[in-house]
Design an enzyme around this catalytic site. Sequence first.
Site, PDB file in Angstrom:
ATOM      1  N   CYS A 141       1.038  -1.108  -0.036  1.00 41.18           N
ATOM      2  CA  CYS A 141      -0.037   0.050  -0.032  1.00 41.18           C
ATOM      3  C   CYS A 141       0.829   1.311  -0.115  1.00 41.18           C
ATOM      4  O   CYS A 141       0.650   2.296  -0.955  1.00 41.18           O
ATOM      5  CB  CYS A 141      -0.888  -0.097   1.198  1.00 41.18           C
ATOM      6  SG  CYS A 141      -0.150  -0.554   2.776  1.00 41.18           S
ATOM      7  N   HIS A 220      -2.878   5.701   5.891  1.00 44.25           N
ATOM      8  CA  HIS A 220      -1.413   6.194   6.236  1.00 44.25           C
ATOM      9  C   HIS A 220      -1.400   7.640   5.775  1.00 44.25           C
ATOM     10  O   HIS A 220      -1.989   7.947   4.824  1.00 44.25           O
ATOM     11  CB  HIS A 220      -0.408   5.387   5.142  1.00 44.25           C
ATOM     12  CG  HIS A 220      -0.349   3.925   5.492  1.00 44.25           C
ATOM     13  ND1 HIS A 220       0.088   3.428   6.770  1.00 44.25           N
ATOM     14  CD2 HIS A 220      -0.592   2.898   4.559  1.00 44.25           C
ATOM     15  CE1 HIS A 220       0.083   2.032   6.653  1.00 44.25           C
ATOM     16  NE2 HIS A 220      -0.346   1.898   5.346  1.00 44.25           N
TER      17      HIS A 220
HETATM   18  P1  NAD Z   1      -5.667 -10.651   5.963  1.00 40.84           P
HETATM   19  O1  NAD Z   1      -5.030 -11.080   7.257  1.00 40.84           O
HETATM   20  O2  NAD Z   1      -6.634  -9.526   6.230  1.00 40.84           O
HETATM   21  O3  NAD Z   1      -6.172 -11.828   5.072  1.00 40.84           O
HETATM   22  C1  NAD Z   1      -5.422 -13.014   4.834  1.00 40.84           C
HETATM   23  C2  NAD Z   1      -6.376 -14.043   4.493  1.00 40.84           C
HETATM   24  O4  NAD Z   1      -5.528 -14.895   4.216  1.00 40.84           O
HETATM   25  C3  NAD Z   1      -7.136 -14.331   6.068  1.00 40.84           C
HETATM   26  O5  NAD Z   1      -8.513 -14.612   5.738  1.00 40.84           O
HETATM   27  C4  NAD Z   1      -6.225 -15.584   6.240  1.00 40.84           C
HETATM   28  O6  NAD Z   1      -7.216 -16.711   7.064  1.00 40.84           O
HETATM   29  C5  NAD Z   1      -6.008 -16.268   4.828  1.00 40.84           C
HETATM   30  N1  NAD Z   1      -5.043 -17.291   4.981  1.00 40.84           N
HETATM   31  C6  NAD Z   1      -4.253 -17.658   5.915  1.00 40.84           C
HETATM   32  N2  NAD Z   1      -3.411 -18.885   5.371  1.00 40.84           N
HETATM   33  C7  NAD Z   1      -3.671 -18.844   4.182  1.00 40.84           C
HETATM   34  C8  NAD Z   1      -2.963 -19.784   3.151  1.00 40.84           C
HETATM   35  N3  NAD Z   1      -2.235 -20.668   3.396  1.00 40.84           N
HETATM   36  N4  NAD Z   1      -3.834 -19.696   1.688  1.00 40.84           N
HETATM   37  C9  NAD Z   1      -4.830 -18.848   1.569  1.00 40.84           C
HETATM   38  N5  NAD Z   1      -5.139 -17.972   2.423  1.00 40.84           N
HETATM   39  C10 NAD Z   1      -4.802 -17.929   3.739  1.00 40.84           C
HETATM   40  O7  NAD Z   1      -4.433  -9.940   5.256  1.00 40.84           O
HETATM   41  P2  NAD Z   1      -4.326  -8.684   4.194  1.00 40.84           P
HETATM   42  O8  NAD Z   1      -4.290  -7.396   5.113  1.00 40.84           O
HETATM   43  O9  NAD Z   1      -5.440  -9.028   3.201  1.00 40.84           O
HETATM   44  O10 NAD Z   1      -2.989  -8.983   3.459  1.00 40.84           O
HETATM   45  C11 NAD Z   1      -2.859  -9.732   2.213  1.00 40.84           C
HETATM   46  C12 NAD Z   1      -1.666  -9.357   1.797  1.00 40.84           C
HETATM   47  O11 NAD Z   1      -1.824  -8.048   1.159  1.00 40.84           O
HETATM   48  C13 NAD Z   1      -0.140  -9.392   2.496  1.00 40.84           C
HETATM   49  O12 NAD Z   1       0.676  -9.723   1.517  1.00 40.84           O
HETATM   50  C14 NAD Z   1      -0.283  -7.889   2.569  1.00 40.84           C
HETATM   51  O13 NAD Z   1       1.106  -7.490   2.914  1.00 40.84           O
HETATM   52  C15 NAD Z   1      -0.728  -7.120   1.732  1.00 40.84           C
HETATM   53  N6  NAD Z   1      -1.373  -5.928   1.831  1.00 40.84           N
HETATM   54  C16 NAD Z   1      -2.132  -5.631   2.696  1.00 40.84           C
HETATM   55  C17 NAD Z   1      -2.709  -4.192   3.100  1.00 40.84           C
HETATM   56  C18 NAD Z   1      -3.228  -3.996   4.150  1.00 40.84           C
HETATM   57  O14 NAD Z   1      -3.145  -2.801   4.577  1.00 40.84           O
HETATM   58  N7  NAD Z   1      -4.063  -4.815   4.778  1.00 40.84           N
HETATM   59  C19 NAD Z   1      -2.373  -3.372   1.884  1.00 40.84           C
HETATM   60  C20 NAD Z   1      -1.582  -3.699   0.783  1.00 40.84           C
HETATM   61  C21 NAD Z   1      -1.020  -5.017   0.664  1.00 40.84           C
END
Ligand code: NAD
Length: 345
Positions: A141, A220
């Site tokens: 992000c 942010h």
């Molecule tokens: P999150 O924790 O909200 O969601 C992740 C999901 O994946 C959960 O539902 C979890 O149960 C599931 N999960 C766990 N193990 C798994 C597996 N082996 N296979 C498939 N699913 C599985 O996380 P998020 O915030 O959505 O982040 C996801 C990705 O996006 C990360 O790489 C993060 O760095 C990136 N990201 C997050 C944000 C943010 O602010 N939330 C912003 C940009 C990028």
Amino acid sequence: MAVRVAVNGYGTIGKRVADAVAKQTDMTLVGVAKTRPSFEARLAVQSGYPLYVAGEGEVAAFEKAHLPTAGRVEDLLRQVDVVIDAAPDKVGRENAKLYAQAGVRAVFQGGEKSDVAEVSFNALANYDAAKGKRTVRVVSCNTTGLVRAAAALTSKWEVEHWEATIVRRGADPTETKKGPINGILPTFQLPSHHGHDVNTVFPQLHISTTAVVVPTTLMHVHVNHVRFARGPTDTAELLDTFRRTPRFHVFEPWEGVDGTPHVLEYARDRGLGRQDMMENALWEHGTRLDGRDATFFQAIHQESIVIPENIDAVRAMFGLAPDAAHSIAQTDRSLGIPPPAGAPA
Ligand code: NAD
């Protein structure tokens, strides 16, 4: 033929990406995979998304919750051309083995190191680099926010040096076990990793970043100081460039937007779904050019800013649009993101 897409990992990013894929005319959402039953899994079923069991998840847990599943993630992967991985940080790298075994292309998120994929991606900056690729990583992000701004500025001018301080939200709204609750935590990694990550997309950009974590879940804020080698003549020209770049929103002083609460109130009121603000949010009165030096604030809604980029990544990989401008316009129309100033109606 529409590209068949799976979403593996159905949390903050995954559920938004799934909704965005479902809105595309050149993509079909074949299913979503989730590790555990939850209200989000129930809503996925109610949305008509076939639900598959991901990772260490157990079918029995979903059965107990009376949530129908269509199989395990391996079954889903057999039916798709590409999977968008939205599993937690570092889990995507583990999942990459599954995707390679299934022979499907994959889009990863910024929580993975850059070597998880052939290219780190941002639609405004390096759309063409993802063309035909089998694996692409959409940068995080904060990096997306910085890279979009860098794409806007370097498309017209030459940057000598960029110093950014990233005021990071402590946690996402649902991360109830994270903080800080009452404090400001300097990130004692100098410079912070964000500048290096920007260089995965813009290798030549001279950028240095520092970060502090603060107790908010909303957004942010980046405090940017850019010295130009060759730059705009005045603040108005700088602002005009941001306004004419897709995925930027510039608030004017009379609008009364004094910080992230009002940015997200604006997002709620305009009603694109959830309270998402997929654009970089800037302020006219928070942008200034003084000689060769520009200062500007930008607010980044961490939960939604990368969603359009995931759609563009798929379009680039499969050659679904002739170029970045067409893909961005198509994505933004489908998601309701307003076009930039001066764009053809
Ligand atoms: P999150 O924790 O909200 O969601 C992740 C999901 O994946 C959960 O539902 C979890 O149960 C599931 N999960 C766990 N193990 C798994 C597996 N082996 N296979 C498939 N699913 C599985 O996380 P998020 O915030 O959505 O982040 C996801 C990705 O996006 C990360 O790489 C993060 O760095 C990136 N990201 C997050 C944000 C943010 O602010 N939330 C912003 C940009 C990028």
